[in-house]
Design a protein around this motif. Structure first.
Motif, PDB file in Angstrom:
ATOM      1  N   ILE A  29       0.880  -1.166   0.000  1.00  0.00           N
ATOM      2  CA  ILE A  29       0.000   0.000   0.000  1.00  0.00           C
ATOM      3  C   ILE A  29       0.917   1.216   0.000  1.00  0.00           C
ATOM      4  N   PRO A  30       0.727   2.199  -0.882  1.00  0.00           N
ATOM      5  CA  PRO A  30       1.651   3.339  -0.928  1.00  0.00           C
ATOM      6  C   PRO A  30       1.862   3.973   0.449  1.00  0.00           C
ATOM      7  N   LEU A  31       3.101   4.341   0.724  1.00  0.00           N
ATOM      8  CA  LEU A  31       3.449   4.946   2.006  1.00  0.00           C
ATOM      9  C   LEU A  31       3.583   6.449   1.784  1.00  0.00           C
ATOM     10  N   TYR A  32       2.439   7.130   1.877  1.00  0.00           N
ATOM     11  CA  TYR A  32       2.395   8.556   1.561  1.00  0.00           C
ATOM     12  C   TYR A  32       3.048   9.385   2.669  1.00  0.00           C
ATOM     13  N   SER A  33       3.660  10.491   2.274  1.00  0.00           N
ATOM     14  CA  SER A  33       4.085  11.472   3.259  1.00  0.00           C
ATOM     15  C   SER A  33       2.877  12.333   3.628  1.00  0.00           C
ATOM     16  N   LEU A  34       3.046  13.213   4.609  1.00  0.00           N
ATOM     17  CA  LEU A  34       1.928  14.022   5.099  1.00  0.00           C
ATOM     18  C   LEU A  34       2.062  15.473   4.655  1.00  0.00           C
ATOM     19  N   GLU A  35       0.930  16.087   4.440  1.00  0.00           N
ATOM     20  CA  GLU A  35       0.908  17.526   4.203  1.00  0.00           C
ATOM     21  C   GLU A  35       1.307  18.233   5.494  1.00  0.00           C
ATOM     22  N   ASN A  36       1.999  19.370   5.360  1.00  0.00           N
ATOM     23  CA  ASN A  36       2.462  20.111   6.533  1.00  0.00           C
ATOM     24  C   ASN A  36       1.610  21.343   6.798  1.00  0.00           C
ATOM     25  N   ALA A  37       1.416  21.633   8.068  1.00  0.00           N
ATOM     26  CA  ALA A  37       0.877  22.918   8.511  1.00  0.00           C
ATOM     27  C   ALA A  37       1.851  23.464   9.540  1.00  0.00           C
ATOM     28  N   PHE A  38       2.016  24.804   9.581  1.00  0.00           N
ATOM     29  CA  PHE A  38       3.038  25.375  10.452  1.00  0.00           C
ATOM     30  C   PHE A  38       2.468  26.235  11.574  1.00  0.00           C
ATOM     31  N   ASP A  39       1.165  26.272  11.676  1.00  0.00           N
ATOM     32  CA  ASP A  39       0.529  26.911  12.834  1.00  0.00           C
ATOM     33  C   ASP A  39      -0.916  26.446  12.880  1.00  0.00           C
ATOM     34  N   THR A  40      -1.617  26.794  13.931  1.00  0.00           N
ATOM     35  CA  THR A  40      -2.996  26.307  14.103  1.00  0.00           C
ATOM     36  C   THR A  40      -3.944  26.911  13.064  1.00  0.00           C
ATOM     37  N   GLU A  41      -3.609  28.078  12.525  1.00  0.00           N
ATOM     38  CA  GLU A  41      -4.457  28.658  11.480  1.00  0.00           C
ATOM     39  C   GLU A  41      -4.429  27.783  10.220  1.00  0.00           C
ATOM     40  N   GLU A  42      -3.228  27.301   9.845  1.00  0.00           N
ATOM     41  CA  GLU A  42      -3.130  26.407   8.688  1.00  0.00           C
ATOM     42  C   GLU A  42      -3.802  25.067   8.990  1.00  0.00           C
ATOM     43  N   VAL A  95      10.881  -2.478   5.089  1.00  0.00           N
ATOM     44  CA  VAL A  95      11.171  -1.665   3.909  1.00  0.00           C
ATOM     45  C   VAL A  95      11.155  -0.187   4.291  1.00  0.00           C
ATOM     46  N   THR A  96      12.084   0.586   3.731  1.00  0.00           N
ATOM     47  CA  THR A  96      12.103   2.030   3.947  1.00  0.00           C
ATOM     48  C   THR A  96      10.977   2.699   3.156  1.00  0.00           C
ATOM     49  N   ARG A  97      10.715   3.975   3.466  1.00  0.00           N
ATOM     50  CA  ARG A  97       9.688   4.703   2.727  1.00  0.00           C
ATOM     51  C   ARG A  97      10.054   4.824   1.260  1.00  0.00           C
ATOM     52  N   GLY A  98      11.315   5.167   0.974  1.00  0.00           N
ATOM     53  CA  GLY A  98      11.711   5.404  -0.414  1.00  0.00           C
ATOM     54  C   GLY A  98      10.934   6.569  -0.995  1.00  0.00           C
ATOM     55  N   ASP A  99      10.357   6.363  -2.171  1.00  0.00           N
ATOM     56  CA  ASP A  99       9.552   7.424  -2.790  1.00  0.00           C
ATOM     57  C   ASP A  99       8.078   7.284  -2.468  1.00  0.00           C
ATOM     58  N   GLY A 100       7.732   6.383  -1.538  1.00  0.00           N
ATOM     59  CA  GLY A 100       6.340   6.154  -1.170  1.00  0.00           C
ATOM     60  C   GLY A 100       5.691   5.036  -1.964  1.00  0.00           C
ATOM     61  N   ILE A 101       6.198   4.784  -3.151  1.00  0.00           N
ATOM     62  CA  ILE A 101       5.699   3.689  -3.989  1.00  0.00           C
ATOM     63  C   ILE A 101       6.567   2.446  -3.796  1.00  0.00           C
ATOM     64  N   ALA A 102       7.867   2.659  -3.714  1.00  0.00           N
ATOM     65  CA  ALA A 102       8.801   1.556  -3.490  1.00  0.00           C
ATOM     66  C   ALA A 102       9.898   2.038  -2.555  1.00  0.00           C
ATOM     67  N   GLY A 103      10.402   1.116  -1.745  1.00  0.00           N
ATOM     68  CA  GLY A 103      11.499   1.435  -0.834  1.00  0.00           C
ATOM     69  C   GLY A 103      12.539   0.335  -0.881  1.00  0.00           C
ATOM     70  N   GLU A 104      13.542   0.437  -0.022  1.00  0.00           N
ATOM     71  CA  GLU A 104      14.612  -0.560   0.023  1.00  0.00           C
ATOM     72  C   GLU A 104      14.312  -1.626   1.067  1.00  0.00           C
ATOM     73  N   ASP A 105      14.546  -2.864   0.698  1.00  0.00           N
ATOM     74  CA  ASP A 105      14.360  -3.985   1.607  1.00  0.00           C
ATOM     75  C   ASP A 105      15.556  -4.040   2.560  1.00  0.00           C
ATOM     76  N   PHE A 122      -7.166  10.061  -0.783  1.00  0.00           N
ATOM     77  CA  PHE A 122      -5.866  10.695  -0.937  1.00  0.00           C
ATOM     78  C   PHE A 122      -5.897  11.703  -2.079  1.00  0.00           C
ATOM     79  N   THR A 123      -5.024  12.700  -1.980  1.00  0.00           N
ATOM     80  CA  THR A 123      -4.685  13.500  -3.154  1.00  0.00           C
ATOM     81  C   THR A 123      -3.596  12.722  -3.897  1.00  0.00           C
ATOM     82  N   ASN A 124      -2.981  13.337  -4.889  1.00  0.00           N
ATOM     83  CA  ASN A 124      -1.902  12.619  -5.572  1.00  0.00           C
ATOM     84  C   ASN A 124      -0.617  12.592  -4.751  1.00  0.00           C
TER      85      ASN A 124
END
Length: 694
Positions: A95-108, A152-162, A326-328
């Motif tokens: 299952i793709p290992l997506y990274s997360l969108e960032n917010a930098f304060d409570t307003e975001e 497996v590492t995250r890698g690019d989210g689609i594939a990682g290193e064993d 998910f988004t892309n």
């Protein structure tokens, strides 16, 4: 019990299966050791004294050695045991290992909430789970029928290193899922989490690297990433990575377990399965509670034993997560609420220079004091001459400072627009600031060094290194005492320690008779330390404790190592040409030859004890082998042991670096790979002939 089991096992005919009693005992030992390991590493509540754990571990190891069929992949003895990997292979995530969108304060954060609510207008505010965002490296762990089969590492989210071999060394990752009452495990479970280095472990690693003259890691995250990509799992085990699990996926059914329906119950399930889960999580009913949690941990995070750079917020309901999707790039149902990087401006007042044990010259910025990450900072590292050139520092500059990994203050950049008129550019001194001898910058290195072995700064570092726990372990010989002895010319060499008498020490300041006797006793006891410890204590550049042990095993006396050809040293697995050159250069210096002579006269252990010396010829030194198929007379373990005793190494799969593939019956894919690569193939008879050559 250990001796009784070992004697009984030894009496068995080779190849016969163990009886039921021995099988039962091995299962009991595995269970007890797994339970004790969980209590120690995950719960931080040890149940067994170390001596008892070690005794049970040795008993299990003895049984598995006698009966290889007893060995299971989840056995505590199998956490570290594989040969170093040739390389890592790329593995596609189930299952793709997506990274997360960032917010930098409570307003975001509120903007993010408004976006997902537009997609689900009937939901309104809903329960969310707030967790500390660990500053580490994401891993995906796959378990089949309860057993760990892949990491497996995250890698690019689609594939990682064993990196399964390395993952198995992390004590807070179970090799088998803990499922109670004989329940059936799910066919497939994927656990995701973050591997990281605790701050105290990171600090220890950098102290050792500094003592060895190797480059320091910039921060724990980079150190963890570099550790996970080590080809030798033994090095990974030494670095003591930790792991927090944060989600569990069951793509092919749940066995007898109840599948979690929320993030909160998923974390509870992970704890039941005996994963370590971060205790500082919170179930939040409203956005205001998330904001409160975020604000609370902005200050408290500095007191944690690991790094965290924000808060991860996930909508609790898995059903809602599925609907949002998910988004892309990111999941719509989770966000990382990051803390701003703490950087502060201050004034560079001057630059001083430190000289380390290996002569490394390290420039240090002396700053106007500022508050940074909860502490007052007035000094910051500038690393080396290359970094000075890159920064283009002038005295009086306004510089931006941050804590590398929130531990070591460093200068990030210069605000050159604020530079005072007439400010002078800083140049690293051409002479050592301690002994005034010329410094050198070896070609290809970033570090400038003092090469005067009589330099007091080098002597101070050398004495402290010699007395350190991993070397000669001279209790009581600390930094202040060492510096005092150097200032008073009590010692000018490591060897001087062994000439000291009570009469030498008593006149010294703050040196009573009791303390003097304790120091002399500790110095005398250090003469009993083995050759490998002495070799490490000598402080040869690039020779750490592990490399010292490897060299001591191959060259069981100082005379043999001193006479060894550089090319021979370089061929030793785990050493290589750079360390070999450093060793050879060290032994060629007359001052070091005199030091060895004095240590030998003082009674230090400069050769291994007789039972540890292996003087058999090593005709296969530096050669790489792969074993495949069933050999006519030798068992796989026997062939491997004989190859290693002759100086060769055995890998798991053929590669372009493999010298020989030993082929038996039913060889299969490894032989096909050997054919494809055009590798030299041997029969058992040819291997034996090769082993007997000299």
């Amino acid at each position: 019990m250990v001796q009784e089991q070992a004697e009984r096992a030894s009496a068995q005919t080779a190849g016969l299966p163990p009886d039921l009693e021995i099988e039962t005992r091995a299962a009991e030992l595995r269970s007890q050791l797994q339970k004790a390991s969980y209590a120690y590493y995950v719960l931080d509540a040890p149940e067994l004294p170390d001596s008892v754990y070690d005794r049970l571990y040795r008993e299990l190891q003895t049984l598995e050695d006698q009966y290889p069929g007893l060995q299971t992949s989840d056995s505590p003895t199998q956490r570290v045991g594989a040969e170093p990997a040739e390389q890592f292979t790329s593995v596609r995530h189930n299952i793709p290992l997506y990274s997360l969108e960032n917010a930098f304060d409570t307003e975001e954060y509120l903007d993010w909430q408004a976006r997902w609510q537009r997609l689900e207008p009937d939901v309104g505010e809903t329960t969310a789970v707030a967790e500390l965002k660990i500053d580490g490296n994401a891993l995906a762990l796959t378990y089949e029928n309860g057993m760990l089969i892949r990491g497996v590492t995250r890698g690019d989210g689609i594939a990682g290193e064993d990196i399964t071999q390395n993952v198995r060394t992390i004590r807070t990752i179970p090799l088998r899922l803990h499922i109670e009452n004989g329940q059936a495990p799910p066919p497939v479970v994927e656990v995701r989490g973050e591997a990281f280095l605790p701050l105290d472990v990171f600090d220890d690693i950098n102290q050792k690297r500094q003592a060895e003259g190797t480059a320091l890691f910039a921060n724990p995250r980079n150190a963890a990433a570099g550790t996970l990509r080590q080809l030798d799992a033994k090095i990974v085990a030494e670095r003591q990575l930790d792991f927090f699990a944060y989600t569990v996926l069951m793509p092919e059914g749940t066995g007898d377990l109840d599948a979690p329906t929320t993030q909160w119950t998923a974390l509870d399930l992970l704890q039941t399965l005996r994963f370590r889960v971060n205790p500082h999580r919170k179930l939040c009913q409203r956005a205001a509670e998330v904001a409160s949690y975020y604000d609370e941990w902005e200050e408290k995070r500095h007191d944690l034993p690991y790094l965290t750079d924000g808060v991860v917020v996930k909508l609790d309901s898995f059903e809602l997560q599925d609907r949002l999707g998910f988004t892309n790039k990111f999941p719509r149902w989770a966000i990382a609420l990051k803390y701003p990087a703490e950087e502060v401006p201050t004034t560079l007042n001057k630059i001083t220079v430190q000289v380390g044990r290996t002569g490394a010259i390290t420039p240090v910025a002396e700053l106007s004091p500022v508050q940074l990450a909860g502490t007052t900072v007035s000094r910051a590292t500038l690393h080396n001459a290359d970094r000075l050139i890159e920064l283009d520092l002038h005295l009086g500059d306004t510089v931006v400072v941050r804590k590398a990994g929130e531990i070591i203050p460093e200068v990030v950049r210069v605000l050159s627009d604020l530079r005072p008129k007439g400010a002078k550019a800083y140049q690293l001194p051409t002479n050592c600031p301690v002994c005034d001898q010329p410094v050198v910058k070896p070609e290809g290195e970033a570090v400038t060094r003092c090469v005067n072995q009589s330099c007091p700064a080098i002597l101070s570092g050398s004495l402290r290194h010699w007395a350190s726990r991993d070397a000669l372990d001279i209790s009581g010989l600390g930094e202040r005492l060492v510096q005092s002895w150097i200032d008073q010319s009590v010692v000018t060499s490591i060897a001087d320690l062994y000439d000291l008498t009570l009469e030498d020490l008593l006149p010294l300041e703050r040196m009573g008779k009791q303390l003097a006797n304790k120091l002399l006793q500790a110095i005398a006891l250090s003469k009993q330390k083995p050759w490998a410890k002495v070799l490490y204590g000598l402080g040869i550049r690039l020779v750490g404790s592990t490399n010292a042990q490897i060299l001591a095993n191959r060259f069981p006396s100082v005379a043999m190592l001193a006479a060894a050809d550089e090319s021979v040293i370089a061929q030793i697995y785990g050493i290589g040409p750079e360390i070999a050159q450093s060793v050879r250069q060290w032994f060629q210096l007359p001052a070091n030859q005199q030091l060895i002579a004095r240590l030998e006269a003082a009674g230090l252990q400069l050769e291994a004890t007789p039972q540890k010396i292996d003087q058999r010829p090593q005709p296969l030194m530096g050669k790489s082998f792969v074993l495949t198929g069933t050999l006519p007379t030798l068992k796989r373990a026997e062939a491997k042991a004989q190859i290693q005793a002759a100086g060769g190494r055995v890998s798991g799969a053929p590669s372009a670096k493999t010298d020989y593939v030993v082929v038996g019956e039913n060889a299969g894919s490894k032989q096909a790979k050997a054919d494809e690569l055009g590798l030299k193939q041997l029969t058992e008879a040819e291997l034996i002939e090769l082993l007997s050559s000299s």
